[in-house]
Scaffold this active site. Sequence first.
Site: not given
Ligand code: ARG
Length: 505
Positions: A68, A203, A324, A330, A332, A337, A364, A369
């Site tokens: 992540s 309306h 455009s 144009k 826009n 939008e 958890y 994540q």
């Molecule tokens: N990158 C993980 C998240 O965003 C952090 C927690 C990870 N915990 C674990 N037990 N692997 O949730």
Amino acid sequence: MARKSKKQGPGARGRGPGRDKARKSLSDKGGQGGVTPVPRPPAPVFTKAWEGRFAEATDPEVERFTSSFSFDRRLYRYDIQGSIAHTEALGRAGLLTEGERDTLIRGLKEIEAEIAAEGDRLQAAAADEDIHMHIERRLVEKVGEVGGKLHTGRSRNDQIALDLRLYLREETRTLLELIRSVQRALVAQAESNLDVVLPGYTHLQRAQPVSLGHQLLAYYEMLERDRGRFIDCLKRIDQMPLGAGALAGNSFGINREVVARALGFSDVTANSLDTVSDRDFIVEFLSAASILMMHLSRWAEDWILWASSEFSFIDLPDRFCTGSSMMPQKKNPDVLELIRGKTGRVYGSLLTLLTLLKGLPLSYNRDLQEDKEPLFNAADTVKSALRLLADLVRQVSFRKERMLEATREGFLLATDLADYLVLKGLPFRQAHKVVGKIVRQSLEERRPMEEWTLAELQTFSPLFKGDVFDSFSLTGSLQRKGGVGGTAPQSIEAEIRKIKRKLKG
Ligand code: ARG
């Protein structure tokens, strides 16, 4: 960075309960047998904080899939803020000497400066699954083994819950300010356009005359409810999760209340299992953000229409529009939008979170994540939309003559005419019918009813008298809606006074 060597020796293929033992048995064999010498396998290089229990290194595809870092690195400031508070708590609990505590804090601050300086160039080692592991690895690299004491009594599960709450607390406060700046711009424009009259619509058909100030304050009110929802959401964000550990709490007697105070939280979370799996505060934030975007989208739609030649009620500044590639004439209303369009992704984020959480067992789970990208995306989108709108409201020019012109067609005063008959004693339903007939005849004769003589009007009802022509005044029509919430300039002024007191307070 680069994986030094993840080549697996035979001893690391998980035959034995642990790699040291596995390696030992193989080399013992090689040493004792003497017949076929088995080459000593290279020692596998493990780089994970949790590698102790593993017999082989992580598959690179798995590493990519589970990482992540690319998106949670933006949490680094909150992560370090939380780690410093945790380090202090470990010091207070007697788990670190003063010297160790200061070393860790100094290291963490250096890492913060380092990451800030690296900006988008920040690289994680392949083994850094996320920003938490990255910071911890850097800490050990910097301060040595004592860095390994930081994670005492803490899990990434309570750590990430903390980071998200710190992040969202700040984002929500920023959003509240941004909403206010749009509201201030709306109130200022409302105040200078109290006497500008335009058709109000139902309306999408011209209905009754309203003040432009009134229309602008309608958007103010939507935003005021949105603010209320974000303020309410802050109450649930404002609970400190650290100390919940992985799921069961921590064994070190860390005083959570003190940590909460140090981090500016009003309270601590009550149940560790709930704490590490709770993302309600994100769902609430995204709900509030979705409703806000729904409002912005409706408003954008109004102004997209208003900017069209068919309405021509507003001129948008050129710097808010694009042209455009083919049609030279144009201009826009793209920003509006896209505010309307990007509402979809904010709703999408809400749905993503709700789907993510549905059916998750306590406590958890790694699914969680997946909460970050939709959250960041929605928060960023809402912030840019609000920033742009605040500017747009200040810069837009209202075409007052066009608005006035539009009030001349569409029988906007028909209801006022019916109200006149009511004041002369006719039940409203009958008055409605009488005026309906007048409208029909006007349409047939293509003659606005304002041009009719008293005698002509009296053929529809003897109750019409000389004062009927007051009903045909736009300002008169506005003035009559003088109650709280009505479109009379004096009502709007009273509303603005109230709002200004609130905006000051
Ligand atoms: N990158 C993980 C998240 O965003 C952090 C927690 C990870 N915990 C674990 N037990 N692997 O949730």
